[in-house]
Design a protein around this motif. Structure first.
Motif, PDB file in Angstrom:
ATOM      1  N   PRO A 172       8.595  -8.102   5.715  1.00 55.44           N
ATOM      2  CA  PRO A 172       7.191  -8.200   5.314  1.00 55.44           C
ATOM      3  C   PRO A 172       7.029  -8.299   3.793  1.00 55.44           C
ATOM      4  O   PRO A 172       7.864  -7.780   3.039  1.00 55.44           O
ATOM      5  N   VAL A 173       5.948  -8.933   3.367  1.00 56.09           N
ATOM      6  CA  VAL A 173       5.668  -9.043   1.933  1.00 56.09           C
ATOM      7  C   VAL A 173       5.537  -7.658   1.314  1.00 56.09           C
ATOM      8  O   VAL A 173       5.978  -7.424   0.180  1.00 56.09           O
ATOM      9  N   GLY A 174       4.946  -6.713   2.049  1.00 54.76           N
ATOM     10  CA  GLY A 174       4.815  -5.358   1.533  1.00 54.76           C
ATOM     11  C   GLY A 174       6.167  -4.721   1.238  1.00 54.76           C
ATOM     12  O   GLY A 174       6.304  -3.968   0.263  1.00 54.76           O
ATOM     13  N   THR A 175       7.157  -5.027   2.043  1.00 56.52           N
ATOM     14  CA  THR A 175       8.509  -4.513   1.807  1.00 56.52           C
ATOM     15  C   THR A 175       9.108  -5.137   0.561  1.00 56.52           C
ATOM     16  O   THR A 175       9.790  -4.468  -0.227  1.00 56.52           O
ATOM     17  N   VAL A 176       8.864  -6.430   0.368  1.00 58.64           N
ATOM     18  CA  VAL A 176       9.320  -7.092  -0.854  1.00 58.64           C
ATOM     19  C   VAL A 176       8.734  -6.390  -2.071  1.00 58.64           C
ATOM     20  O   VAL A 176       9.449  -6.073  -3.034  1.00 58.64           O
ATOM     21  N   ARG A 177       7.442  -6.132  -2.035  1.00 56.57           N
ATOM     22  CA  ARG A 177       6.773  -5.505  -3.177  1.00 56.57           C
ATOM     23  C   ARG A 177       7.343  -4.109  -3.455  1.00 56.57           C
ATOM     24  O   ARG A 177       7.591  -3.747  -4.618  1.00 56.57           O
ATOM     25  N   SER A 178       7.558  -3.325  -2.417  1.00 59.31           N
ATOM     26  CA  SER A 178       8.039  -1.961  -2.626  1.00 59.31           C
ATOM     27  C   SER A 178       9.475  -1.954  -3.144  1.00 59.31           C
ATOM     28  O   SER A 178       9.820  -1.177  -4.039  1.00 59.31           O
ATOM     29  N   ARG A 179      10.323  -2.836  -2.597  1.00 63.23           N
ATOM     30  CA  ARG A 179      11.709  -2.890  -3.071  1.00 63.23           C
ATOM     31  C   ARG A 179      11.774  -3.380  -4.510  1.00 63.23           C
ATOM     32  O   ARG A 179      12.558  -2.866  -5.325  1.00 63.23           O
ATOM     33  N   LEU A 180      10.974  -4.384  -4.829  1.00 60.05           N
ATOM     34  CA  LEU A 180      10.968  -4.905  -6.191  1.00 60.05           C
ATOM     35  C   LEU A 180      10.442  -3.855  -7.164  1.00 60.05           C
ATOM     36  O   LEU A 180      10.958  -3.701  -8.278  1.00 60.05           O
TER      37      LEU A 180
END
Length: 202
Positions: A172-180
């Protein structure tokens, strides 16, 4: 006619979108060679930055072989295949995490890129923090989790957007944001303390 998703326009100089070429390759497999010709150099450069040229040579070939095998599952609404190929390459890299981390340890210690790819840690610093401190960035990279490092380097080196990274890694895009966000914090901590390094999160 395909519907082009944001950030997935055909690469400059290619009038026919990747999606149409991949679709045509289902009936005419030799057409897939066009995808290789368009993107092999970029994928190889990304892999070489992360793992070194000798291993990158093999992984680049494996990336396109894997892409060919699963081309029937390619999303035809995605005109540009490059994010998809980055995702395949990143998944293949996971077999070589120890080698990659050893590279960053060596660079953090000496300031010299053992793979001979100039300024690639500075490229991460410039994209993430606007500060070029290659040794400290290399030290931080080795302490990121593999998942954080994948997202960070697709953002910093491949210059993919959040949606493209999400598609490449099937998250999910939300996972991308949190990992970044976590990766950025670790990098900034390393740059704020040049003699220290981010806490190991592996």
């Amino acid at each position: 006619m395909t519907t082009t998703a944001p950030g997935t326009a055909p690469a400059p100089g290619h009038a026919v979108p990747d999606s149409l070429v991949i679709g045509a390759s289902l009936a005419d497999p030799e057409r897939f060679g066009e995808i290789y010709d368009r993107h092999a150099a970029v994928i190889h450069r990304y892999l070489a930055r992360r793992i070194g040229v000798p291993v990158a040579d093999d992984l680049a070939s494996e990336t396109f072989l894997a892409a060919f095998r699963i081309r029937g599952r390619y999303d035809p609404d995605r005109d540009d295949a490059l994010p998809w190929l980055y995702g395949i390459a990143t998944n293949l890299l996971r077999r070589h995490q120890r080698t990659e981390r050893a590279q960053y340890r060596a660079m953090a210690r000496t300031g010299i890129d053992p793979w001979g790819v100039p300024d690639h840690a500075d490229a991460v610093a410039g994209r993430i923090t606007a500060v070029g401190q290659a040794q400290d960035v290399a030290g931080a990279l080795q302490h990121l989790t593999a998942k954080e490092r994948d997202v960070l380097l697709l953002f910093a080196w491949a210059e993919l957007g959040y949606d493209e990274i999400a598609g490449a890694l099937d998250i999910p895009v939300g996972t991308v944001r949190s990992r970044l966000n976590r990766a950025r914090k670790r990098l900034r901590a390393a740059l704020s303390h040049p003699t220290g390094q981010a806490k190991d999160a592996s």
